[in-house]
Each structure stands twice: as C-alpha cells, then as structure tokens.
Design an enzyme around this catalytic site. Structure first.
Site, PDB file in Angstrom:
ATOM      1  N   ASP A  64      39.213  34.539  26.298  1.00 28.69           N
ATOM      2  CA  ASP A  64      37.752  34.537  26.630  1.00 28.69           C
ATOM      3  C   ASP A  64      37.611  35.261  27.622  1.00 28.69           C
ATOM      4  O   ASP A  64      37.788  34.591  28.495  1.00 28.69           O
ATOM      5  CB  ASP A  64      36.989  33.409  25.998  1.00 28.69           C
ATOM      6  CG  ASP A  64      35.673  33.123  25.739  1.00 28.69           C
ATOM      7  OD1 ASP A  64      35.130  33.857  26.857  1.00 28.69           O
ATOM      8  OD2 ASP A  64      35.453  32.413  25.617  1.00 28.69           O
ATOM      9  N   LYS A  90      32.843  28.168  31.551  1.00 28.27           N
ATOM     10  CA  LYS A  90      31.960  29.155  32.289  1.00 28.27           C
ATOM     11  C   LYS A  90      31.266  29.614  33.671  1.00 28.27           C
ATOM     12  O   LYS A  90      30.132  30.302  33.631  1.00 28.27           O
ATOM     13  CB  LYS A  90      32.210  30.417  31.135  1.00 28.27           C
ATOM     14  CG  LYS A  90      33.330  30.255  30.163  1.00 28.27           C
ATOM     15  CD  LYS A  90      32.557  31.020  28.577  1.00 28.27           C
ATOM     16  CE  LYS A  90      33.128  30.582  28.222  1.00 28.27           C
ATOM     17  NZ  LYS A  90      33.179  30.800  26.585  1.00 28.27           N
ATOM     18  N   GLU A 104      38.482  50.296  35.653  1.00 26.61           N
ATOM     19  CA  GLU A 104      38.824  50.926  37.413  1.00 26.61           C
ATOM     20  C   GLU A 104      40.100  50.973  37.379  1.00 26.61           C
ATOM     21  O   GLU A 104      41.502  50.352  38.443  1.00 26.61           O
ATOM     22  CB  GLU A 104      38.046  49.190  37.678  1.00 26.61           C
ATOM     23  CG  GLU A 104      38.449  49.356  39.464  1.00 26.61           C
ATOM     24  CD  GLU A 104      38.018  48.182  40.355  1.00 26.61           C
ATOM     25  OE1 GLU A 104      38.632  47.929  41.984  1.00 26.61           O
ATOM     26  OE2 GLU A 104      37.890  47.334  39.535  1.00 26.61           O
ATOM     27  N   HIS A 118      40.444  55.314  46.200  1.00 26.55           N
ATOM     28  CA  HIS A 118      39.323  54.981  45.429  1.00 26.55           C
ATOM     29  C   HIS A 118      39.058  56.764  45.168  1.00 26.55           C
ATOM     30  O   HIS A 118      38.893  56.989  44.002  1.00 26.55           O
ATOM     31  CB  HIS A 118      38.147  54.167  45.601  1.00 26.55           C
ATOM     32  CG  HIS A 118      38.510  52.120  45.318  1.00 26.55           C
ATOM     33  ND1 HIS A 118      37.625  52.016  43.832  1.00 26.55           N
ATOM     34  CD2 HIS A 118      39.205  51.683  45.926  1.00 26.55           C
ATOM     35  CE1 HIS A 118      38.256  50.728  43.892  1.00 26.55           C
ATOM     36  NE2 HIS A 118      39.252  50.741  44.783  1.00 26.55           N
TER      37      HIS A 118
END
Length: 352
Positions: free
Chosen positions: A244, A168, A37, A339
């Site tokens: 991670d 997670k 991005e 963007h």
C-alpha cells in the site's frame, strides 16, 4: 481489459546486489525499484556497491513489529472514561482470547489509551503474520469494540477508527511507539571505500547529516524525522512489491545517524514505521509474485518470516539510497549533474 480496469505502468529496474546480515536474514540480493525518478536506480546501486565492500554488509536489526488500530468510544464523563480504560487494561488476557476467536493470524500484543474530555481513544496493537495487517487489525478491533460496548458500562460507540492509530499520517505517536516493522540498519564503510566509491569523507557526511537532516528538519518542523529522502526508496520498493504505497507517509519517518570513526564511516538508518507484507491485497499480480519470489520472500517459512525478510530488505534499500544521496550532496554540483545527465538521457529515448 477495459479503461476502468487498467494497469498503470511504472518503470522498474533491479539494482544491486545488496549485502545484508542481522537478526532476520543473511543474504545478498538485488532489489526492485519502480519509479519515474530514473536517477534513483544508479544512486541506490552505488549504495548497494558500498554494502558489498563492507565486511558484514548492511546489518539490519528488526527491533519490533505491530500493526495498530485505534477505536473511539464516548463516555458519560472523564471519570467514566478513566474507569473504562482501567477495566480494559485489566482484561487484557480476555481481550487476547476475543482476538484469537476471530482471526487465525492476528495476535493482540498491546493496548494503550488516551482520554480527552469524555472521549476515550483505545489503540490496539497486533502482530499480523505475513500480512501488513491493515484489514486484519481493523477486523479484530471491530470485534473488540463490540465486545467492550457490551461489557464495559458507561461507554458508547464513537468510531472504528479514531486517528490515534495512526494510519497514513506522519505523527509523533507512530514515531515513538512504532507501527509496522521497526528496523535499524547499520553500515560501517571503510575509509578507502568512502573516498573511492562515494568520493567524499566520513567527516563531510557527518557534518552534512547534522546540518541538513537534523538541524534543517528541526527548523522546518519535521515530526520525529531526520533523513534526506527515505520516501523515494520506500515508494519504489513498495510499488514493486505490491504494498500500500500510501504507507510511505509514516514509513518515511526515520532518523539517520553518521559517525566518523577514524576515517571510516558508521552510517545508520532507523525506520520505526515500515509497513510491508507478503500476503494480502496487491500480492496477486504476476509481477509482484515474481518480484517477491526473486527476493526470497515466497519460501516455505514460519508465519511472519517472509514479511520480516521483506522488511529488512526494504530498510537496507533505504540505507543504500540515503547514503549515496548524502555523499553526492557533500560535493558542489554533483547531484544536479547526475540528474541532468540521467533524466535527459531517458527523455531523449522516448522522444521528449
């Protein structure tokens, strides 16, 4: 390198510098972000520029740190589960010694429990030095579990992980108790910087934070979160520093506070689940070593200090991107124009 052992290349850039102070470090540093991005780089860069124009920069306060693993045991009934839980709490010092016997760096700092029917969930909390601590906490919990099964009557093995950790997954318990590093970042932006660099006002950012981050998230059913895009900065930073990446699930939980102080903007981000480390899996790659060294996280310091430094730099990076995005969203069309301009330029360079 075979097809089974390749490296996925993610574009990375350094942005900044970012000015940081607080109870862990005082520094000015560029920060690496690996992301597809591309607008994230100039957005975080704008927030970093703001930090350099504030007297103390981003003040990052490390509030707490602990890695958790919950084990599950089955009792004969709820009464036995309660008795086992009380026994475990009463033997805390004994359990600390058990952990010291199996790890050089893990230290047991807390034990919590939850009883459901005849099931007992025990959440162990550890400090883990410079490691993020997943494997260290699991190893210590496994040893503790075996010890408890041998010494506490009426319980039997359920699982080494009972999902009460919680790893997670976005949960209320992690938002309340924390998992990893709990960091609060604060920035006081002078009025002239708010208007000149962010092209908005403190009042507009405060109103948007209430309506979007707080009310919008509430209506959507968010879990202990009120932010626009913590996950974007965290993922970019995690990928660049060998973390991670799945830990952005709980790591992106957090709350933004904004106050209009007579035209100046007080802006703060609280991240209770920032899971980072400077040793362990993912840190042996050459680019990760280079990035950690450039961030000053390979210095000869007391155990845990490099990971704390990395955590506050990550948290400051999150604030930079969060502030810049919210400022952009106070102005109609600004976000989409950026963007379109940046992403179209990047795709044309690679012939898309």
């Amino acid at each position: 390198m075979t097809e089974d052992h390749a490296i996925a290349g993610v574009p990375m850039r350094w942005v900044g510098p970012v000015r940081i102070s607080g109870n862990v470090t005082t520094t000015e540093t560029h920060v690496p972000l690996a992301t597809y991005e591309s607008p994230l780089w100039p957005s975080v860069g704008r927030g970093a520029k703001v930090s350099m124009l504030a007297e103390h920069g981003i003040v990052a306060t490390l509030v707490d740190e602990r890695m958790t693993r919950s084990v599950l045991v089955e009792a004969t009934d709820a009464g036995t589960a309660l008795a086992a839980a009380r026994s475990i709490q009463a033997r805390f010092e004994e359990l600390k010694e058990v952990v010291r016997g199996c790890s050089r760096f893990a230290e047991l700092v807390g034990v919590r429990h939850e009883i459901n029917a005849n099931l007992l969930f025990v959440r162990f909390e550890f400090t883990t030095g410079d490691a993020s601590g997943h494997n260290m906490a699991t190893l210590a919990s496994d040893v503790l579990l075996q010890h408890l099964l041998q010494t506490v009557p009426g319980i039997s093995y359920g699982s080494i992980s009972g999902n009460y950790c919680t790893d997670k997954k976005a949960t209320a318990i992690n938002g309340i108790l924390g998992r990893g590093k709990n960091v609060v970042t604060e920035l006081l932006v002078p009025r002239e910087v708010v208007t000149g660099v962010l092209h908005t006002t403190a009042a507009k950012i405060v109103q948007l934070n209430i309506r979007k981050n707080m009310l919008g998230t509430l209506l959507a059913g968010g879990i202990r979160s009120a932010n626009a895009h913590f996950a974007n900065m965290l993922l970019g930073f995690y990928l660049a520093t060998g973390q991670d990446a799945a830990n952005i699930v709980e790591g992106s939980q957090g709350v933004v506070m904004a106050e209009d102080r007579d035209g100046d903007l007080y802006f703060a981000c609280t991240l209770p689940n920032l899971i980072v480390g400077t040793v362990g899996n993912g840190k042996g790659l050459a680019f990760v070593e280079t990035n950690l060294a450039r961030l000053g996280c390979r210095a000869d310091r007391e155990t845990g200090e490099n990971a704390r430094r990395l955590a506050v730099i990550a948290a400051a990076t999150v604030l930079c991107g969060e502030l810049s995005l919210l400022a952009a969203q106070t102005n109609p069309g600004e976000l989409m124009r950026a963007h379109v301009h940046l992403e179209r330029g990047n795709t044309e360079k690679v012939g898309v």
